[in-house]
Design a protein around this motif. Structure first.
Motif, mmCIF file in Angstrom:
data_model
loop_
_atom_site.group_PDB
_atom_site.id
_atom_site.type_symbol
_atom_site.label_atom_id
_atom_site.label_comp_id
_atom_site.label_asym_id
_atom_site.label_seq_id
_atom_site.Cartn_x
_atom_site.Cartn_y
_atom_site.Cartn_z
ATOM 1 N N GLN A 122 -35.554 128.486 19.556
ATOM 2 C CA GLN A 122 -35.523 127.035 19.400
ATOM 3 C C GLN A 122 -36.330 126.733 18.144
ATOM 4 O OE1 GLN A 122 -37.308 125.738 23.038
ATOM 5 N NE2 GLN A 122 -35.511 126.205 24.261
ATOM 6 N N TYR A 123 -35.747 125.939 17.260
ATOM 7 C CA TYR A 123 -36.434 125.682 15.990
ATOM 8 C C TYR A 123 -36.054 124.323 15.435
ATOM 9 C CZ TYR A 123 -31.989 127.149 13.877
ATOM 10 O OH TYR A 123 -30.678 127.255 13.510
ATOM 11 N N GLY A 133 -33.053 118.268 12.265
ATOM 12 C CA GLY A 133 -32.669 118.379 13.663
ATOM 13 C C GLY A 133 -33.386 119.498 14.381
ATOM 14 N N LYS A 134 -33.206 119.497 15.701
ATOM 15 C CA LYS A 134 -33.747 120.546 16.552
ATOM 16 C C LYS A 134 -32.569 121.416 16.995
ATOM 17 C CE LYS A 134 -37.551 117.768 18.413
ATOM 18 N NZ LYS A 134 -38.508 118.312 17.474
ATOM 19 N N TYR A 135 -32.731 122.708 16.833
ATOM 20 C CA TYR A 135 -31.652 123.647 17.119
ATOM 21 C C TYR A 135 -32.075 124.602 18.224
ATOM 22 C CZ TYR A 135 -29.412 122.203 12.779
ATOM 23 O OH TYR A 135 -28.798 121.471 11.793
ATOM 24 N N THR A 136 -31.136 124.918 19.095
ATOM 25 C CA THR A 136 -31.361 125.928 20.113
ATOM 26 C C THR A 136 -30.198 126.905 20.042
ATOM 27 O OG1 THR A 136 -32.439 124.339 21.559
ATOM 28 C CG2 THR A 136 -31.686 126.371 22.584
ATOM 29 N N LEU A 137 -30.511 128.176 20.021
ATOM 30 C CA LEU A 137 -29.488 129.208 19.982
ATOM 31 C C LEU A 137 -29.795 130.217 21.072
ATOM 32 C CD1 LEU A 137 -27.062 130.516 18.504
ATOM 33 C CD2 LEU A 137 -28.721 131.712 17.081
ATOM 34 N N GLU A 138 -28.838 130.441 21.951
ATOM 35 C CA GLU A 138 -28.996 131.474 22.962
ATOM 36 C C GLU A 138 -27.824 132.426 22.845
ATOM 37 O OE1 GLU A 138 -30.360 131.509 27.440
ATOM 38 O OE2 GLU A 138 -28.213 131.067 27.301
ATOM 39 N N ILE A 139 -28.155 133.695 22.719
ATOM 40 C CA ILE A 139 -27.126 134.720 22.606
ATOM 41 C C ILE A 139 -27.323 135.690 23.769
ATOM 42 C CG2 ILE A 139 -26.203 136.602 21.212
ATOM 43 C CD1 ILE A 139 -27.361 135.187 18.740
ATOM 44 N N GLN A 140 -26.276 135.853 24.571
ATOM 45 C CA GLN A 140 -26.305 136.849 25.635
ATOM 46 C C GLN A 140 -25.298 137.916 25.254
ATOM 47 O OE1 GLN A 140 -25.183 134.138 28.774
ATOM 48 N NE2 GLN A 140 -27.251 134.119 29.566
ATOM 49 N N TYR A 141 -25.665 139.173 25.446
ATOM 50 C CA TYR A 141 -24.711 140.234 25.135
ATOM 51 C C TYR A 141 -24.722 141.268 26.248
ATOM 52 C CZ TYR A 141 -28.742 142.991 23.711
ATOM 53 O OH TYR A 141 -29.928 143.665 23.710
ATOM 54 N N SER A 142 -23.598 141.940 26.390
ATOM 55 C CA SER A 142 -23.527 143.055 27.332
ATOM 56 C C SER A 142 -22.559 144.096 26.809
ATOM 57 C CB SER A 142 -23.134 142.592 28.726
ATOM 58 O OG SER A 142 -21.898 141.926 28.670
#
Length: 146
Positions: A122-123, A133-142
């Motif tokens: 989150q940045y 702006g405020k940014y949120t990035l979530e990366i899920q991997y499998s």
């Protein structure tokens, strides 16, 4: 220098809260690869945006991380939980410095049976001294099990 590469499925969630405007949410499912090199973990994938192909590499960590984008969009986005970092965004008019103020950074991974993990950042993004702006990035991997 040994590096291992694993095919992975990636779920990418991105939220943008502009200073003036409405919240935007994006969700993408992508194919990519997880690369371990010199004790660091990288996630690589390619996304398509308006006919452009963007190659992205995410160097994941808990205190520092880096997103490099090339191709249709050229960007260097560094994250550091301790201090603001200066990155760059290339436009048709040249390279523009951008500042990231990291609010949260985490990287959790599971190496038991299958390679999987979650990277979350989150940045605040600051361009020309102005928060945009405020940014949120979530990366899920499998891992893709053949």
């Amino acid at each position: 220098m040994n590096s291992a590469e694993t095919k992975v499925k990636i779920k990418l969630n991105s939220t943008i809260l502009p200073v003036d405007g409405d919240r935007e949410n994006y969700e993408m499912w992508l194919d990519g690869s997880l690369v371990e090199k010199s004790g660091k973990t990288y996630l690589r994938y390619t996304e398509r945006l308006e006919e452009k192909e963007i190659r992205t590499t995410v160097k994941m960590g808990n205190e520092q991380a880096l997103i490099l984008r090339g191709g249709g969009v050229k960007m260097r986005l560094p994250f550091n939980i301790v201090q603001e970092e200066i990155g760059a965004y290339d436009t048709q008019f040249g390279s523009m410095p951008i500042v990231t103020k990291t609010r949260h950074l985490s990287y959790d991974y599971n190496e038991d049976k299958s390679m999987s993990g979650t990277f979350n950042v989150q940045y605040d993004l600051i361009i020309s001294g102005q928060a945009v702006g405020k940014y949120t990035l979530e990366i899920q991997y499998s891992e893709v099990l053949e």
